[in-house]
Design a protein around this motif. Structure first.
Motif, PDB file in Angstrom:
ATOM      1  N   ASN A  33       0.838  -1.191   0.000  1.00 12.19           N
ATOM      2  CA  ASN A  33       0.000   0.000   0.000  1.00 12.19           C
ATOM      3  C   ASN A  33       0.875   1.243   0.000  1.00 12.19           C
ATOM      4  O   ASN A  33       1.977   1.237   0.544  1.00 12.19           O
ATOM      5  N   LYS A  34       0.381   2.297  -0.601  1.00  6.30           N
ATOM      6  CA  LYS A  34       1.171   3.517  -0.724  1.00  6.30           C
ATOM      7  C   LYS A  34       0.618   4.608   0.197  1.00  6.30           C
ATOM      8  O   LYS A  34      -0.569   4.671   0.452  1.00  6.30           O
ATOM      9  N   VAL A  35       1.507   5.455   0.662  1.00  5.45           N
ATOM     10  CA  VAL A  35       1.151   6.574   1.515  1.00  5.45           C
ATOM     11  C   VAL A  35       1.831   7.823   0.962  1.00  5.45           C
ATOM     12  O   VAL A  35       3.018   7.809   0.665  1.00  5.45           O
ATOM     13  N   MET A  36       1.057   8.908   0.821  1.00  4.52           N
ATOM     14  CA  MET A  36       1.624  10.174   0.383  1.00  4.52           C
ATOM     15  C   MET A  36       1.511  11.158   1.536  1.00  4.52           C
ATOM     16  O   MET A  36       0.447  11.297   2.139  1.00  4.52           O
ATOM     17  N   PRO A  54      -5.685   8.444   0.187  1.00  2.00           N
ATOM     18  CA  PRO A  54      -5.306   7.719  -1.029  1.00  2.00           C
ATOM     19  C   PRO A  54      -6.275   7.901  -2.183  1.00  2.00           C
ATOM     20  O   PRO A  54      -5.914   7.657  -3.326  1.00  2.00           O
ATOM     21  N   THR A  55      -7.497   8.357  -1.919  1.00  2.00           N
ATOM     22  CA  THR A  55      -8.466   8.505  -3.002  1.00  2.00           C
ATOM     23  C   THR A  55      -8.354   9.861  -3.693  1.00  2.00           C
ATOM     24  O   THR A  55      -8.971  10.058  -4.735  1.00  2.00           O
TER      25      THR A  55
END
Length: 79
Positions: A33-36, A54-55
């Protein structure tokens, strides 16, 4: 963040020698999973960390309103 879900075949063999089915390895693999997030650092202290849901798509308006504005309002006066 070690989500893995896809199946992949992998094995090592010598050239020209067939590998029995029992020696093949299959495991699942996908990207985690990615996190910004956004954060800042000055010589006095660090800013808080702002996470982006994330959306959301990050365009200039989103970046200014949800990343830069909270840093300027909360962290810059403290620093």
């Amino acid at each position: 963040m070690n989500d893995c879900g896809g199946i992949r075949d992998c094995y090592y063999r010598k050239k020209g020698i067939p590998v029995p089915e029992s020696r093949t390895k299959k495991w699942k693999q996908t990207f985690p999973n990615k996190v910004m997030c956004a954060a800042g650092v000055s010589y006095r202290d660090a800013t808080g960390i702002n996470f982006v849901p994330p959306t959301n798509k990050v365009n200039s308006a989103f970046f200014l309103n949800n990343v830069v504005k909270p840093i300027v309002e909360k962290d810059v006066p403290r620093l």
